[in-house]
Design a protein around this motif. Sequence first.
Motif, PDB file in Angstrom:
ATOM      1  N   ALA A 432      37.485  36.614  42.383  1.00 21.87           N
ATOM      2  CA  ALA A 432      38.402  36.648  41.243  1.00 21.87           C
ATOM      3  C   ALA A 432      38.621  35.249  40.687  1.00 21.87           C
ATOM      4  O   ALA A 432      38.630  35.036  39.465  1.00 21.87           O
ATOM      5  CB  ALA A 432      39.737  37.267  41.663  1.00 21.87           C
ATOM      6  N   ASP A 433      38.754  34.294  41.589  1.00 23.66           N
ATOM      7  CA  ASP A 433      38.966  32.909  41.168  1.00 23.66           C
ATOM      8  C   ASP A 433      37.762  32.388  40.411  1.00 23.66           C
ATOM      9  O   ASP A 433      37.892  31.711  39.399  1.00 23.66           O
ATOM     10  CB  ASP A 433      39.271  32.055  42.394  1.00 23.66           C
ATOM     11  CG  ASP A 433      39.657  30.634  42.009  1.00 23.66           C
ATOM     12  OD1 ASP A 433      40.670  30.468  41.312  1.00 23.66           O
ATOM     13  OD2 ASP A 433      38.931  29.700  42.395  1.00 23.66           O
ATOM     14  N   CYS A 435      35.705  34.112  38.723  1.00 29.57           N
ATOM     15  CA  CYS A 435      35.630  34.809  37.437  1.00 29.57           C
ATOM     16  C   CYS A 435      36.693  34.344  36.455  1.00 29.57           C
ATOM     17  O   CYS A 435      36.700  34.752  35.291  1.00 29.57           O
ATOM     18  CB  CYS A 435      35.777  36.319  37.654  1.00 29.57           C
ATOM     19  SG  CYS A 435      34.408  37.086  38.542  1.00 29.57           S
ATOM     20  N   ILE A 437      39.885  35.010  36.886  1.00 28.12           N
ATOM     21  CA  ILE A 437      40.943  36.014  36.883  1.00 28.12           C
ATOM     22  C   ILE A 437      42.077  35.538  37.783  1.00 28.12           C
ATOM     23  O   ILE A 437      41.836  35.063  38.898  1.00 28.12           O
ATOM     24  CB  ILE A 437      40.407  37.374  37.377  1.00 28.12           C
ATOM     25  CG1 ILE A 437      39.257  37.840  36.487  1.00 28.12           C
ATOM     26  CG2 ILE A 437      41.510  38.418  37.414  1.00 28.12           C
ATOM     27  CD1 ILE A 437      38.557  39.077  37.003  1.00 28.12           C
ATOM     28  N   SER A 438      43.300  35.680  37.340  1.00 29.15           N
ATOM     29  CA  SER A 438      44.452  35.234  38.113  1.00 29.15           C
ATOM     30  C   SER A 438      44.549  35.993  39.431  1.00 29.15           C
ATOM     31  O   SER A 438      44.553  37.240  39.444  1.00 29.15           O
ATOM     32  CB  SER A 438      45.738  35.432  37.305  1.00 29.15           C
ATOM     33  OG  SER A 438      46.869  35.268  38.122  1.00 29.15           O
ATOM     34  N   SER A 439      44.641  35.261  40.523  1.00 24.22           N
ATOM     35  CA  SER A 439      44.782  35.895  41.834  1.00 24.22           C
ATOM     36  C   SER A 439      46.090  36.665  41.938  1.00 24.22           C
ATOM     37  O   SER A 439      46.164  37.699  42.603  1.00 24.22           O
ATOM     38  CB  SER A 439      44.721  34.832  42.937  1.00 24.22           C
ATOM     39  OG  SER A 439      43.477  34.187  42.949  1.00 24.22           O
ATOM     40  N   ASP A 441      47.561  38.257  39.493  1.00 26.68           N
ATOM     41  CA  ASP A 441      47.362  39.533  38.803  1.00 26.68           C
ATOM     42  C   ASP A 441      46.604  40.509  39.688  1.00 26.68           C
ATOM     43  O   ASP A 441      46.931  41.699  39.746  1.00 26.68           O
ATOM     44  CB  ASP A 441      46.602  39.316  37.494  1.00 26.68           C
ATOM     45  CG  ASP A 441      47.435  38.595  36.446  1.00 26.68           C
ATOM     46  OD1 ASP A 441      48.679  38.552  36.613  1.00 26.68           O
ATOM     47  OD2 ASP A 441      46.854  38.074  35.481  1.00 26.68           O
ATOM     48  N   VAL A 442      45.578  39.996  40.380  1.00 25.67           N
ATOM     49  CA  VAL A 442      44.804  40.853  41.278  1.00 25.67           C
ATOM     50  C   VAL A 442      45.701  41.411  42.378  1.00 25.67           C
ATOM     51  O   VAL A 442      45.628  42.596  42.726  1.00 25.67           O
ATOM     52  CB  VAL A 442      43.615  40.076  41.885  1.00 25.67           C
ATOM     53  CG1 VAL A 442      42.923  40.907  42.961  1.00 25.67           C
ATOM     54  CG2 VAL A 442      42.618  39.690  40.803  1.00 25.67           C
TER      55      VAL A 442
END
Length: 528
Positions: A432-433, A435, A437-439, A441-442
């Motif tokens: 995720a990091d 990509c 994308i906020s961890s 949010d995940v």
Amino acid sequence: MDFDLKIGDLVWAKMKTFSPWPARIVEPGPNTPTKTGRKEMQWVYFFGTKNYAWIENTNIKPYAEFKEKNISSNKASNTAPFKKAINEIEEFRAKLLEDPNYELPLPVTRTPSKEKNDPDKKFNKLISPKKSTKKSPNTLKVSKSIFNKKGTGTEAAPVKRQNSDASSTKNSTPSVKRSRGSPRFNENGISDVGTEILNRPSILEAPDSPAVDLNTFSELLKTKDILASDLTFGFIGLGTIGMGIVKNLINSGHKVNLYNRTLKKCEDFKTQADSDTNKVGLVNTYITPCDVMQNSDIVFNCVSDPYNAKENVVGNCGITKVGDHLEGKGYVEMTSIDPQTSKDMCEIIKSKGGRYLEAQVQGSKNEADEGSLVVLAAGDKSLFVDCQSCFKAMGKTAFFLGNVGYATKTNLILQLMKGVALVGLAEGLSLADRCGISSKDVLNIFNLTNLACGYLSNKADLIIKKEFKHVEQAIKHMQKDMQLALDLSDQLKQPLLMTSTANEVYKHARRLGYDDYDSSCVYMRTRH
């Protein structure tokens, strides 16, 4: 890439398999190696290492823009070479502010010397390190005649030790091999940067040892109706789990004799207990396991690994040294160990007339403090019954699984499930990091799905906050249990492919210096 690269730029340069490193784009010199490949590349100077390399443009980022991100996420951020590099580039930036014409003094690049790097001469020095006028029969010699341009020497030439791709002409260039023990860097920067990062242990602060506080009652313990046994219990081992268990035993009114390799922990418990009128006389301390057994009816052992567990039984001043027999006494093994070690200790205890029970606990520091561990017991049923009040104080439930070995096997099975799941969680957050994308949010989405559970949600929170010093279960203990599960699978010839892979990830994280940190720090290996 949305920025132009030019000579003099301060950048982050990344070589394959290595983290970004502070660098400066410089003008190639007369001795600079010819760049390979068709891609656009820059000749850069690495701060700290005083090393050079050709780096592809796609692997170069502006220093100031990516400074905060690369320092916080760099796997080498705690190493001395990386800190040195950051200090050097920051000093250079400061001097540029004072004098825009300031030039960085750069080391001169040199063409590798044939004589210095000749593999045959290096080999000869190894087998004959001291200069001597006498010719050693073991020294390999190379006849000049074999370097004749026509290759027709009149002398019989000894066999030359050479690489398989070496040419027999005078113009052949021996392959240049770097000395394994040399601390300096090659000009291309590839070999030694990796060696420096991988072989140098991380400089980490040790996690703080949890403090003893008998005045903190867990809410769960307050709701339990516990009638403390009249028996006297011994407890060996005041580690992460042991301290929480002992606190709950004392707060529930049990009489406890303590031993720990660090005697101060025992004394802290006694001092606090004696300062409370309701607990005076409940705690006594001893300097050997033997003394604890001699003054107790039942002894719990909760240490780090099978070796230390067995040492407390049969080692110098172990519990079996109290005399020829252990009639009327019980021994409860709470250390996470393998089934065979448990069976061995059972035979030793029983041979001296004692009773043996393995009582493996599922849970971490939080569960130990709250008194919500799950106890898995096997062995002597009467001893299991005698320990009921203690099990009630330390856990929310206790299972009796039968003969010795079943509890240890069940514990290892559950541990490998936790270990594999945690590696999967860490890899997911790492992806995720990468990509962008906020961890957080995940994690929020994760907690809304049926994947969510208390264990993984808590570990994900520790990973996102990087609170690896908050130790619930040290990574060395998690990896130890994974290895014990693999050893068990070897005996049964049961393949454990995912467990084997996860175990390697844990070992690598430990190699980075995280032994005493929480198991969630396995993320640092998957991320970097």
